[in-house]
Design an enzyme around this catalytic site. Structure first.
Site, PDB file in Angstrom:
ATOM      1  N   LYS A   1      45.512 -68.983  48.311  1.00  0.00           N
ATOM      2  CA  LYS A   1      44.802 -70.113  47.701  1.00  0.00           C
ATOM      3  C   LYS A   1      45.293 -70.286  46.263  1.00  0.00           C
ATOM      4  O   LYS A   1      46.371 -70.812  46.071  1.00  0.00           O
ATOM      5  CB  LYS A   1      43.301 -69.904  47.835  1.00  0.00           C
ATOM      6  CG  LYS A   1      42.909 -70.123  49.307  1.00  0.00           C
ATOM      7  CD  LYS A   1      41.467 -69.980  49.631  1.00  0.00           C
ATOM      8  CE  LYS A   1      41.244 -70.415  51.070  1.00  0.00           C
ATOM      9  NZ  LYS A   1      40.469 -69.481  51.871  1.00  0.00           N
TER      10      LYS A   1
ATOM     11  N   HIS B   1      38.009 -67.683  47.287  1.00  0.00           N
ATOM     12  CA  HIS B   1      37.971 -68.868  46.416  1.00  0.00           C
ATOM     13  C   HIS B   1      37.653 -68.522  44.958  1.00  0.00           C
ATOM     14  O   HIS B   1      37.480 -69.421  44.132  1.00  0.00           O
ATOM     15  CB  HIS B   1      36.972 -69.900  46.944  1.00  0.00           C
ATOM     16  CG  HIS B   1      37.481 -70.660  48.132  1.00  0.00           C
ATOM     17  ND1 HIS B   1      38.253 -71.797  48.023  1.00  0.00           N
ATOM     18  CD2 HIS B   1      37.358 -70.415  49.457  1.00  0.00           C
ATOM     19  CE1 HIS B   1      38.571 -72.237  49.224  1.00  0.00           C
ATOM     20  NE2 HIS B   1      38.033 -71.421  50.120  1.00  0.00           N
TER      21      HIS B   1
ATOM     22  N   SER C   1      32.956 -71.614  50.212  1.00  0.00           N
ATOM     23  CA  SER C   1      33.996 -72.634  50.096  1.00  0.00           C
ATOM     24  C   SER C   1      33.499 -74.053  50.349  1.00  0.00           C
ATOM     25  O   SER C   1      34.136 -75.000  49.917  1.00  0.00           O
ATOM     26  CB  SER C   1      35.140 -72.314  51.047  1.00  0.00           C
ATOM     27  OG  SER C   1      34.665 -72.249  52.376  1.00  0.00           O
TER      28      SER C   1
HETATM   29  C1  LIG Z   1      40.473 -69.063  53.232  1.00  0.00           C
HETATM   30  C2  LIG Z   1      39.593 -67.903  53.395  1.00  0.00           C
HETATM   31  C3  LIG Z   1      40.026 -66.774  54.101  1.00  0.00           C
HETATM   32  C4  LIG Z   1      41.349 -66.735  54.803  1.00  0.00           C
HETATM   33  O1  LIG Z   1      42.398 -66.500  53.946  1.00  0.00           O
HETATM   34  P1  LIG Z   1      43.878 -66.603  54.518  1.00  0.00           P
HETATM   35  O2  LIG Z   1      44.680 -65.840  53.540  1.00  0.00           O
HETATM   36  O3  LIG Z   1      44.217 -68.048  54.584  1.00  0.00           O
HETATM   37  O4  LIG Z   1      43.849 -65.955  55.870  1.00  0.00           O
HETATM   38  C5  LIG Z   1      39.191 -65.688  54.158  1.00  0.00           C
HETATM   39  N1  LIG Z   1      37.965 -65.702  53.592  1.00  0.00           N
HETATM   40  C6  LIG Z   1      37.507 -66.781  52.924  1.00  0.00           C
HETATM   41  C7  LIG Z   1      36.152 -66.742  52.292  1.00  0.00           C
HETATM   42  C8  LIG Z   1      38.306 -67.912  52.813  1.00  0.00           C
HETATM   43  O5  LIG Z   1      37.844 -68.979  52.160  1.00  0.00           O
END
Ligand SMILES: *Cc1c(COP(=O)(O)O)cnc(C)c1O
Length: 394
Positions: A242, A211, A183
């Site tokens: 996301k 992502h 990310s």
């Molecule tokens: C944002 C993210 C998460 C967390 O996801 P949520 O649904 O917000 O808990 C987990 N792993 C990665 C790689 C992320 O970028």
């Protein structure tokens, strides 16, 4: 009454402030979107994960509202007692079809999906091979499993191979785990190589596609679709917060894995699932993505557009392979100042500093979405150039 029990925390807070690491949390007074209202001002938003702009999509909002009318606002119990609604099952089935997986289990978030899964497949006497830049939620899942964690250098397949070779006679289970899209840099795991190495050494594979969901692959089906690896990675974890724009996490995999998770995954057993509105909105998102890839295309188009504009202006945008666009500044203090000056001229783009990224690689991580227009992006880049010149970054 004076309470001195938390003096140690007060000291920690002072120390964070002294190092410039204390987060002042911005509050949005409007819906998440390309433009948001903060402190009564209209700001161009360049730092949310709302990749496809689905948070305010009318069809999806409608679907959430209808579910509230039919099912109310909560699930009322954990899944294994009385909290499984038809909506949860429908969403799991649709996601499995969309991902090309045998089965899917829904969790309440991406972080919980990682924490739920890893301790079920490895334990005290096992090994985890983990990319050094893996997300904190993977790291937490690994720690909770009590397995020994062996970190390999970021995207370094020779290092991964050597580390597995070192343990080739190890009798316990082995798991290789990686982010799909990283990310902070927007680079992509070398999943075909990971699968090959895993097969050679008899290791399980797990990818966290947070992502990549809604971004990579055919119609945003994710990293497995991107590499044509459907069915070849053992555990495919994702988030629904996301690109999907709502909330939730899931694990896609074989029937056996998912069936076992329904029996033993602790966040599934001991925590109430997504609300009817969430589940219904997510069904609508899955339907929309299946039918229409125009938003995914628009997202990539916008990502490429802003990258080329930044490059022309002389900014260092790293080596992203996805719409994530880091503007790497380097120095932590300049980065914070950069973000603050952008804010003054109407652009909301947060600086990211150590320990989230390695020291000396501080950056503004720019996140465009399918909902931004070219004019929005032009405005943002113009402000970046203004501030960049003022601070001597370009
Ligand atoms: C944002 C993210 C998460 C967390 O996801 P949520 O649904 O917000 O808990 C987990 N792993 C990665 C790689 C992320 O970028």
């Amino acid at each position: 009454m004076e309470n001195s029990k938390f003096d140690f925390l007060a000291q920690e807070l002072d120390s964070l402030k002294a190092q410039g690491l204390y987060n002042a949390i911005r509050v949005l007074e409007s819906a998440q979107g390309p433009w948001v209202s903060i402190n009564g001002r209209r700001m161009l938003n360049l730092c949310a994960n709302n990749y496809l702009g689905l948070i305010t999509n009318e069809k999806i909002k409608e679907s959430a509202k209808n579910a509230i009318d039919e099912f109310g606002v909560g699930a009322g119990a954990v899944r294994t007692i009385a909290g499984t609604l038809t909506l949860h099952e429908e969403l799991e089935k649709k996601l499995a079809l969309f991902k090309g997986a045998e089965d899917v289990i829904l969790l309440q978030s991406g972080i919980l999906a990682n924490i739920a899964t890893i301790p079920l497949v490895v334990g005290e006497n096992d090994l985890i091979f983990s990319d050094e830049l893996n997300h904190a939620s993977i790291v937490d899942g690994c720690r909770l499993s009590k397995a020994s964690i062996i970190r390999f250098r970021h995207l370094d397949m020779r290092d991964l191979n050597n580390k597995l070779e070192d343990y080739k006679d190890f009798s316990g289970r082995k798991l290789i785990v990686t982010d799909g899209v990283f990310s902070m840099d927007g680079d992509i795991a070398l999943l075909p190589d990971i699968v090959e190495i895993a097969n050679k050494y008899g290791a399980m594979t797990m990818v966290d596609d947070a992502h990549g969901e809604g971004v990579l692959g055919d119609h945003g089906r994710g990293i497995l679709s991107h590499f044509h690896l459907e069915g070849k990675v053992d555990i495919d974890v994702g988030t629904l917060s996301k690109a999907f724009g709502v909330i939730g996490g899931y694990v896609a995999g074989t029937k056996v894995l998912i069936d076992y998770m329904r029996q033993r995954a602790r966040p599934f057993l001991f925590s109430t699932p997504l609300s009817p509105a969430d589940a219904s909105a997510l069904i609508a998102v899955t339907d929309l993505l299946k039918e229409d890839d125009s938003l995914v295309k628009k997202l990539w188009d916008n990502g490429n557009y802003i990258k080329s504009k930044f490059k022309t202006a002389g900014f260092n945008t790293g080596h992203s392979q996805t719409p994530i666009t880091p503007v790497i500044i380097g120095d932590e203090k300049t980065t914070k100042e950069f973000s603050a000056l952008l804010f003054e001229v109407g652009v909301f783009a947060q600086g990211i500093v150590a320990p989230t990224v390695p020291k000396g690689t501080a950056r503004i991580r720019v996140m465009v979405s399918a909902a931004h227009s070219k004019e929005d992006i032009d405005f943002g880049v113009e402000k970046f150039i203004e501030v960049g010149k003022r601070l001597g970054v370009i």
